[in-house]
Write a protein that holds these residues in place. Structure first.
Motif, PDB file in Angstrom:
ATOM      1  N   CYS A 186       0.830  -1.201   0.000  1.00 60.29           N
ATOM      2  CA  CYS A 186       0.000   0.000   0.000  1.00 60.29           C
ATOM      3  C   CYS A 186       0.861   1.246   0.000  1.00 60.29           C
ATOM      4  CB  CYS A 186      -0.893  -0.030   1.230  1.00 60.29           C
ATOM      5  SG  CYS A 186      -1.966   1.388   1.281  1.00 60.29           S
ATOM      6  N   LYS A 188      -0.785   4.278   0.336  1.00 58.07           N
ATOM      7  CA  LYS A 188      -1.709   5.327   0.767  1.00 58.07           C
ATOM      8  C   LYS A 188      -1.296   5.988   2.082  1.00 58.07           C
ATOM      9  CE  LYS A 188      -4.973   4.737  -2.455  1.00 58.07           C
ATOM     10  NZ  LYS A 188      -4.146   3.877  -3.311  1.00 58.07           N
ATOM     11  N   PHE A 189      -0.641   5.251   2.929  1.00 62.65           N
ATOM     12  CA  PHE A 189      -0.177   5.789   4.206  1.00 62.65           C
ATOM     13  C   PHE A 189      -1.272   6.465   5.037  1.00 62.65           C
ATOM     14  CE2 PHE A 189       3.699   5.187   1.809  1.00 62.65           C
ATOM     15  CZ  PHE A 189       4.540   4.599   2.742  1.00 62.65           C
ATOM     16  N   CYS A 190      -2.340   5.761   5.275  1.00 59.68           N
ATOM     17  CA  CYS A 190      -3.310   6.236   6.259  1.00 59.68           C
ATOM     18  C   CYS A 190      -2.546   6.300   7.579  1.00 59.68           C
ATOM     19  CB  CYS A 190      -4.488   5.269   6.373  1.00 59.68           C
ATOM     20  SG  CYS A 190      -5.363   5.104   4.812  1.00 59.68           S
ATOM     21  N   PHE A 192      -3.083   5.743  10.592  1.00 57.83           N
ATOM     22  CA  PHE A 192      -3.243   4.749  11.668  1.00 57.83           C
ATOM     23  C   PHE A 192      -2.629   3.403  11.311  1.00 57.83           C
ATOM     24  CE2 PHE A 192      -7.021   4.972   8.962  1.00 57.83           C
ATOM     25  CZ  PHE A 192      -7.051   3.683   8.450  1.00 57.83           C
ATOM     26  N   CYS A 193      -2.195   3.229  10.071  1.00 58.31           N
ATOM     27  CA  CYS A 193      -2.035   1.879   9.525  1.00 58.31           C
ATOM     28  C   CYS A 193      -0.584   1.437   9.343  1.00 58.31           C
ATOM     29  CB  CYS A 193      -2.760   1.820   8.183  1.00 58.31           C
ATOM     30  SG  CYS A 193      -2.830   0.160   7.523  1.00 58.31           S
ATOM     31  N   VAL A 195       0.246  -1.212   7.445  1.00 55.12           N
ATOM     32  CA  VAL A 195       0.387  -1.998   6.212  1.00 55.12           C
ATOM     33  C   VAL A 195       1.497  -1.491   5.277  1.00 55.12           C
ATOM     34  CG1 VAL A 195      -0.786  -2.644   4.058  1.00 55.12           C
ATOM     35  CG2 VAL A 195      -1.863  -3.096   6.253  1.00 55.12           C
ATOM     36  N   PRO A 196       1.579  -0.164   5.038  1.00 59.57           N
ATOM     37  CA  PRO A 196       2.651   0.285   4.126  1.00 59.57           C
ATOM     38  C   PRO A 196       4.039  -0.091   4.637  1.00 59.57           C
ATOM     39  CG  PRO A 196       1.034   2.022   4.472  1.00 59.57           C
ATOM     40  CD  PRO A 196       0.701   0.941   5.458  1.00 59.57           C
ATOM     41  N   GLN A 230      -4.249  -5.565  -0.619  1.00 60.85           N
ATOM     42  CA  GLN A 230      -4.457  -4.594   0.466  1.00 60.85           C
ATOM     43  C   GLN A 230      -5.179  -3.380  -0.095  1.00 60.85           C
ATOM     44  OE1 GLN A 230      -1.085  -5.998   0.990  1.00 60.85           O
ATOM     45  NE2 GLN A 230      -1.831  -7.022   2.817  1.00 60.85           N
ATOM     46  N   ASN A 231      -4.928  -3.136  -1.362  1.00 62.03           N
ATOM     47  CA  ASN A 231      -5.537  -2.028  -2.076  1.00 62.03           C
ATOM     48  C   ASN A 231      -5.887  -2.560  -3.442  1.00 62.03           C
ATOM     49  OD1 ASN A 231      -6.032   0.776  -1.931  1.00 62.03           O
ATOM     50  ND2 ASN A 231      -4.082   0.870  -0.823  1.00 62.03           N
ATOM     51  N   HIS A 269     -10.018   0.865  -1.868  1.00 60.47           N
ATOM     52  CA  HIS A 269      -9.956   2.234  -1.325  1.00 60.47           C
ATOM     53  C   HIS A 269     -10.884   3.102  -2.164  1.00 60.47           C
ATOM     54  CE1 HIS A 269      -8.520   6.131  -0.051  1.00 60.47           C
ATOM     55  NE2 HIS A 269      -7.808   5.537   0.889  1.00 60.47           N
ATOM     56  N   GLN A 296     -13.849   4.206   7.268  1.00 60.70           N
ATOM     57  CA  GLN A 296     -13.142   4.391   8.550  1.00 60.70           C
ATOM     58  C   GLN A 296     -13.794   5.385   9.493  1.00 60.70           C
ATOM     59  OE1 GLN A 296     -11.059   2.072   8.732  1.00 60.70           O
ATOM     60  NE2 GLN A 296     -10.092   1.774   6.751  1.00 60.70           N
ATOM     61  N   ARG A 308      -7.015  10.002   4.624  1.00 61.21           N
ATOM     62  CA  ARG A 308      -7.805   9.180   3.697  1.00 61.21           C
ATOM     63  C   ARG A 308      -7.940   9.874   2.338  1.00 61.21           C
ATOM     64  NH1 ARG A 308      -8.399   3.938   4.252  1.00 61.21           N
ATOM     65  NH2 ARG A 308     -10.431   4.001   3.258  1.00 61.21           N
TER      66      ARG A 308
HETATM   67 FE1  SF4 Z   1      -3.281   1.266   2.983  1.00 60.76          FE
HETATM   68 FE2  SF4 Z   1      -5.698   0.371   3.744  1.00 60.76          FE
HETATM   69 FE3  SF4 Z   1      -3.734   0.708   5.550  1.00 60.76          FE
HETATM   70 FE4  SF4 Z   1      -4.872   2.862   4.423  1.00 60.76          FE
HETATM   71  S1  SF4 Z   1      -5.909   1.317   5.753  1.00 60.76           S
HETATM   72  S2  SF4 Z   1      -2.656   2.525   4.723  1.00 60.76           S
HETATM   73  S3  SF4 Z   1      -5.310   2.115   2.371  1.00 60.76           S
HETATM   74  S4  SF4 Z   1      -3.753  -0.753   3.866  1.00 60.76           S
END
Ligand code: SF4
Ligand code: 5AD
Length: 474
Positions: A186, A188-190, A192-193, A195-196, A230-231, A269, A296, A308
């Motif tokens: 990902c 996107k770098f939300c 809170f997340c 994943v990236p 993930q996206n 997304h 979210q 977002r």
């Molecule tokens: Fe990426 Fe989804 Fe995490 Fe946002 S919530 S950073 S879109 S994986």
């Protein structure tokens, strides 16, 4: 790499196996977290099968226990460490009996914690990140030779090119629905997340690789494929005739595979829902009318703080567009309550957006601080009791919407993909187009068929149906 912890001599001797002897070891894989981990576990099982391992459902008979972990929320990692504590005891008992037990940690906790796992859990032999599963057999051989292995590189080579495909019989044994990862990571770098950081930046698998895998699955009896990423709707790749394909183009192409009855994709997304994808929902009967589209939060202030990059109104407009081309689409979402700085008013906005959308299903969580993410640096963290209270209110509303949606299905005649034997003899569990579990009287020999059923009632997590005549597609 660290040196192997030393074990009682007698146990170590028992572990030694001349390389010429065939591997008859059994692996038990415990999967935490999202569907992508479920998919990864099957691919790890395939990679290990090519090295002679047999996958077992019984932890007690395993020679190798692999935890495929999730790091998305705090509790998930805690669960892994407590499971490792229990496995350490099991390993000690085994060593005393002179039997091998190897322990591996895979997945996002492995990626995020790396060496730290070896420090905290001395019984772990292998730590392997999500991008290096193809190197798992080699890592296990190294571990057996006395080296505890940490392999959490973002490998430059494509792991999918190296991962073996399962035998047809194995595909068949796994059932009539399957996941297929098309995209990982990902960008996107939300805020809170994690994943990236754990899965790295967005990578899309090439078209031909995906088509080959889909065709293999269908050849092995799979009727429904869920594309994963993930996206997932950020998937982009070169089309067969040049030019760029987006997920919509891929869905049109996959829908041409004979025998493939149903397609789904997750997770999307809102910013990546392009026109082609919306058209696919309009045109493709194979594409199921169900969309997991996390928002979210409902407050523009919080959406901005979460990075977002869309407003509540933009999200609602998008859903309106999708519903205008596919009115029967069931919406699903993810929600976080108690993001830093969230006021009562912001939270009311979340309730309002839920009211506006009317979800058929949803997942909701208390914000969990993830070290290394921008959210963790923010002041104004919300008190735990406030988070709990908000979560309770939100879940009550979402559960009511889910129940109302289920009730609205009663009396309808729908297509049901028969998936697995039910709990009662003579019953089979199928999936509705909207991803609900449906119990119906049918023969297990019909598994894989799509039949028409009439919904006659609702249970806590499933629906009840009676056959309504015709076979839709065998
Ligand atoms: Fe990426 Fe989804 Fe995490 Fe946002 S919530 S950073 S879109 S994986
Ligand atoms: N705290 C709580 N929930 C989170 N999610 C992701 N990160 C966090 C976090 N730090 C939720 C989001 C996402 C889902 C997979 O998990 O709702 O969509």
């Amino acid at each position: 790499m660290n040196e192997h912890v030393s074990l009682p001599l007698q146990a170590e001797e028992a572990f030694q196996r001349p390389d010429s002897r065939p591997n008859t070891r059994k692996v038990f894989i415990k999967t935490y977290g999202c569907q992508m981990n479920v998919y990864d576990s099957t691919r790890m099982s395939d990679a290990l099968a090519s090295d002679g391992y047999v996958t077992t459902e019984e932890m007690a008979e395993a020679d190798l226990i692999l935890l495929n972990t999730c790091h998305i929320r705090e509790k998930a990692a805690d669960k892994v460490y407590s499971a490792l504590g229990r496995l350490r005891e099991m390993k000690k008992t085994r060593a005393a009996e002179g039997r091998e037990l190897m322990i591996g940690v895979a997945g996002c906790v492995a990626q995020a914690e790396g060496e730290e796992i070896l420090r905290r859990s001395p019984s772990v032999d292998v730590v392997i990140g999500p991008q290096t599963y193809h190197r798992l057999p080699e890592a296990l051989r190294n571990a057996r030779a006395g080296k505890r292995v940490v392999d959490t590189e973002y490998a430059v080579e494509d792991k999918f090119e190296h991962l073996p495909q399962p035998e047809k019989a194995k595909v068949r044994a796994r059932g009539v629905t399957s996941f297929l990862t098309v995209q990982e990571g990902c960008d996107k770098f939300c805020t809170f997340c994690v994943v990236p950081y754990t899965r790295g930046s967005e990578v899309s698998r090439p078209v031909q690789q995906i088509l080959d895998e889909a065709e293999r699955l269908v050849d092995g009896g799979v009727r429904e494929i869920t594309l994963l990423g993930q996206n997932v709707n950020a998937w982009r790749a070169e089309g067969p005739k040049g030019g760029e394909w987006s997920l919509g183009d891929l869905l049109y192409r996959l829908a041409e595979i004979p025998g493939l009855a149903r397609l789904r994709y997750t997770t999307s997304h809102p910013r990546d829902m392009d026109d082609k994808l919306i058209e696919a929902h309009r045109d493709l009967r194979t594409l199921m009318p169900y969309l997991h589209l996390p928002v979210q939060a409902g407050s523009d202030r919080i959406l901005k703080a979460m990075n977002r990059r869309h407003t509540a109104a933009e999200y609602l407009r998008l859903i309106e567009r999708i519903r205008s081309v596919r009115p029967d689409i069931a919406m699903s979402g993810d929600f976080i309550v108690g993001f830093p700085g969230e006021t009562d008013r912001d939270f009311e906005d979340t309730l309002r957006i839920v009211e506006d959308v009317n979800y058929a299903s949803a997942f909701s969580f208390k914000y969990s601080t993830r070290p290394g993410t921008p959210g963790a640096e923010l002041g104004d963290q919300v008190a735990e009791e406030v988070k709990s209270e908000r979560l309770e209110r939100l879940q009550a509303l979402l559960l009511k919407q889910q129940a109302d949606f289920a009730k609205s299905c009663v009396g309808k005649v729908i297509d049901l993909l028969l998936e697995k034997p039910g709990r009662m003899p003579g019953q089979v569990i199928g999936r509705s187009p909207w991803l609900q579990s449906v119990n119906v009287d049918a023969k297990t020999s019909q598994i894989g068929d799509i039949i028409q059923v009439r919904i006659i009632g609702t249970g806590p997590n499933s629906l009840f149906a009676e056959p309504a005549g015709s076979l839709v597609g065998a």
